[in-house]
Motif scaffolding. Sequence first.
Motif, PDB file in Angstrom:
ATOM      1  N   SER A  61     -15.449  -2.244   3.671  1.00 33.37           N
ATOM      2  CA  SER A  61     -14.507  -1.135   3.835  1.00 33.37           C
ATOM      3  C   SER A  61     -14.270  -0.741   5.287  1.00 33.37           C
ATOM      4  CB  SER A  61     -15.013   0.101   3.068  1.00 33.37           C
ATOM      5  OG  SER A  61     -15.076  -0.142   1.677  1.00 33.37           O
ATOM      6  N   THR A  81     -13.505   5.539   0.653  1.00 29.51           N
ATOM      7  CA  THR A  81     -12.778   6.544   1.412  1.00 29.51           C
ATOM      8  C   THR A  81     -13.591   6.922   2.655  1.00 29.51           C
ATOM      9  OG1 THR A  81     -13.834   8.402   0.286  1.00 29.51           O
ATOM     10  CG2 THR A  81     -11.839   7.485  -0.733  1.00 29.51           C
ATOM     11  N   LYS A 137     -14.652   9.769   3.370  1.00 27.54           N
ATOM     12  CA  LYS A 137     -15.725  10.659   2.941  1.00 27.54           C
ATOM     13  C   LYS A 137     -16.899   9.863   2.382  1.00 27.54           C
ATOM     14  CE  LYS A 137     -16.661  14.728   0.081  1.00 27.54           C
ATOM     15  NZ  LYS A 137     -16.080  15.720  -0.866  1.00 27.54           N
ATOM     16  N   GLN A 138     -16.620   8.839   1.612  1.00 24.76           N
ATOM     17  CA  GLN A 138     -17.689   8.005   1.051  1.00 24.76           C
ATOM     18  C   GLN A 138     -18.435   7.253   2.143  1.00 24.76           C
ATOM     19  OE1 GLN A 138     -15.209   5.856  -1.631  1.00 24.76           O
ATOM     20  NE2 GLN A 138     -15.528   7.262  -3.339  1.00 24.76           N
TER      21      GLN A 138
END
Length: 368
Positions: free
Chosen positions: A290, A321, A323-324
């Motif tokens: 990611s 994301t 946030k993740q």
Amino acid sequence: MKNEHDDSKSEVSRRLFLKGAAIGGAMTALSATAGAQSHVAQNTINPEVPNFSGEYDTPVAEFQVPRRAMGKTGLEVSILGMGGFHLGTAAGQPEVNNMIAKAMDHGINFFDNAWEYHKGVSEERVGAALKGKRDKAIVMTKVCTHGRKRDVAMRMLEESLTRLQTDHLDVWQVHEVVYHNDPEKCYASDGVLEALSAAKQQGKVRFVGFTGHKNPSIHLEMLNGGYPFDTVQMPLNPFDYSYRSFQQHVLPVATQRGMAVFGMKSMGGSGEMISSGALTPTEALSYAMSLPGVSTTISGMDSMAVLDQNLKIVQNFTPLTAKQIEHLRAYGKQFEDGRYELFKSTVKYDGDLGRQQHDYPPSADLPA
């Protein structure tokens, strides 16, 4: 029979898993596979749980691993690549043949290697497995001069080409740039970087780069030396962000220059992050895949079972994301002492050939 030390280890693993489980609640993008992978993190607590996804008897679904641009090279590379070192430890050539065939059927097209992996066995195995499929693969190997001159590098190139049964490499990288004098040695007159340029000019290599796992300052010195590298390989995982961080210091530079970034050691090098219960395979691979700017994440796979596990993770993969990603980084801050990144904090992952060329004793001769 368990002793007090075993109980202590289990308690540590339990605490790590509970912290990991708290993160898992926030990682809604990991779908059903994340739940299956949580069994792996518990394996140090409950030995009866298989050290796998819980779906080892089910076939991998038909799907294609997504691809991304490989920097500015014009090539498209699968977001998951196969590590060459671990293919050298697989059960034998038939297993490697089957693994690579299955990987390619699912869209994996990037194959990592190095001249010195298992004294050439890794290259030989990949070369045999890619016979008849070479045009569908991006083949990368590394030159292992460790400070020696251009002529040594060119000899290694010819040997790698022979073992890999190909007339050219897609990527040729300087291997294991891990000592503080390595950039100076690489940039020296008649050194390995001159070999990279010569190989490109001769059409034996399409793109060139370097790799290392020890300290981001060494990578930056290589990048700032002026050589026009196409690719760079570095460790990328949730714990790297808090300890000698390649993510913070090297990845932005490489991305800004449009270089192809190859991530490695997403699980700690030998799976230490997973076997300890600190992360699940899903968390580790999903995080690495990611990160913005990363072309492919190279993962060591030494059996069909591990390949299947990774394919199932990619099948259900949705980029995390911001946030993740931040949740995993915050969780990893407790490991900023390098306990799960031994390739940075110890000499465990420093090859003996490189140590020999730097006049250091073999790692086995050092105190524990």
